[in-house]
Design a protein around this motif. Structure first.
Motif, PDB file in Angstrom:
ATOM      1  N   ALA A  70      36.267  44.789  33.852  1.00 54.66           N
ATOM      2  CA  ALA A  70      38.090  45.012  34.178  1.00 54.66           C
ATOM      3  C   ALA A  70      39.256  44.969  33.062  1.00 54.66           C
ATOM      4  N   ALA A  94      44.157  40.748  37.775  1.00 52.04           N
ATOM      5  CA  ALA A  94      44.256  40.527  39.107  1.00 52.04           C
ATOM      6  C   ALA A  94      42.820  41.563  40.020  1.00 52.04           C
ATOM      7  N   GLU A  95      42.890  40.363  41.278  1.00 55.08           N
ATOM      8  CA  GLU A  95      42.106  40.979  41.964  1.00 55.08           C
ATOM      9  C   GLU A  95      41.383  42.105  42.213  1.00 55.08           C
ATOM     10  N   HIS A  96      42.700  43.251  42.487  1.00 53.73           N
ATOM     11  CA  HIS A  96      42.802  44.918  42.545  1.00 53.73           C
ATOM     12  C   HIS A  96      41.599  45.611  41.433  1.00 53.73           C
ATOM     13  N   HIS A  97      41.872  44.583  40.718  1.00 53.17           N
ATOM     14  CA  HIS A  97      41.540  46.167  39.270  1.00 53.17           C
ATOM     15  C   HIS A  97      40.087  45.912  38.615  1.00 53.17           C
ATOM     16  N   ARG A 130      38.141  46.658  41.566  1.00 51.77           N
ATOM     17  CA  ARG A 130      38.557  47.808  42.361  1.00 51.77           C
ATOM     18  C   ARG A 130      38.493  49.217  41.806  1.00 51.77           C
ATOM     19  N   ARG A 131      38.955  49.088  40.595  1.00 52.38           N
ATOM     20  CA  ARG A 131      39.516  50.160  39.478  1.00 52.38           C
ATOM     21  C   ARG A 131      38.244  51.161  39.487  1.00 52.38           C
ATOM     22  N   ASP A 132      38.209  52.918  39.981  1.00 53.76           N
ATOM     23  CA  ASP A 132      37.014  53.454  39.805  1.00 53.76           C
ATOM     24  C   ASP A 132      36.593  54.228  38.595  1.00 53.76           C
TER      25      ASP A 132
END
Ligand code: C5P
Length: 218
Positions: free
Chosen positions: A47, A73-76, A78-80
């Protein structure tokens, strides 16, 4: 004489090894079986590398990597777009920077500290949790690992010559082994698990045996 099994209050299982050795599959399955949280620490470096690429910067540039790690950040995670050759190379480049590794240390330690966890990566048993009661160093021959990665890519519809996949893997492993900051190497007390000739079930059975010997779990 081997150490007696202990019921660690926070059982941390450290799984390290080179790319495509089967660490992720094994770690996920151990976590599920033992009811422990699982962290794929490679995603952190992937990430950060991806954020540097987004900024149009060079992942080997310490300032650009420092800015990316500060923005992580945490959502990074979950990037595809965290897999593939560009993401692989960017991850390995930022991972060789001591400031990036230092910035990610507390998060990894915090993840395992509360109630134990299974973490996979390159330096879990050597740097992040040097006192982990269970350490596995999972490896396999380069051709076997390259073939697995090639089959994964093929399953995703990504065409890449096997020879190129193998060469990119060889280069990335060499970078991970040669870097000064937390190089890839087995901890002195890690159990080596060579999965070259093991299918995922056999690798899991061998790993679970080690866990049961080292931790007082059934
Ligand atoms: O495990 P994965 O292949 O996703 O890791 C991507 C890259 O991140 C590795 O090649 C390595 O350079 C870096 N890494 C690391 N330390 C970790 C996990 C990954 O240096 N604990």
């Amino acid at each position: 004489m081997s150490a007696p099994p202990r019921r660690a209050a926070t059982p941390v299982i450290a799984i390290d090894g080179p790319a495509a050795a089967g660490k992720g599959t094994l770690a996920r399955r151990l976590a599920e079986t033992l009811g422990l949280p699982y962290l794929d620490t490679g995603l952190l470096y992937r990430a950060v590398g991806r954020l540097v690429l987004d900024a149009g910067a060079d992942p080997a540039d310490p300032d650009a990597a420092a800015a990316a790690v500060a923005a992580l950040a945490e959502h990074h995670l979950r990037r595809d777009d965290l897999r593939g050759p560009a993401a692989d190379a960017a991850a390995a480049a930022v991972a060789s920077l001591p400031a990036v590794r230092a910035a990610l240390l507390d998060f990894q330690r915090g993840f395992g500290a509360a109630r134990g966890a299974v973490l996979d990566g390159r330096d879990i048993g050597t740097v992040i949790f040097p006192d982990a009661p269970v350490k596995l160093f999972v490896t396999a021959s380069l051709p076997a690992r390259a073939r697995r990665r090639w089959l994964e890519l093929e399953a995703k519809g990504i065409e890449a010559p096997l020879a190129r996949v193998e060469e990119e893997m060889r280069v990335r492993d060499a970078m991970d082994e040669a870097r000064l900051a937390a190089p890839l190497r087995p901890a002195a007390d890690a159990v080596l698990l060579d999965t070259t000739d093991l299918d995922p079930d056999a690798a899991f059975a061998a790993a679970l045996k080690v866990v049961r010997e080292r931790l007082d779990v059934t």
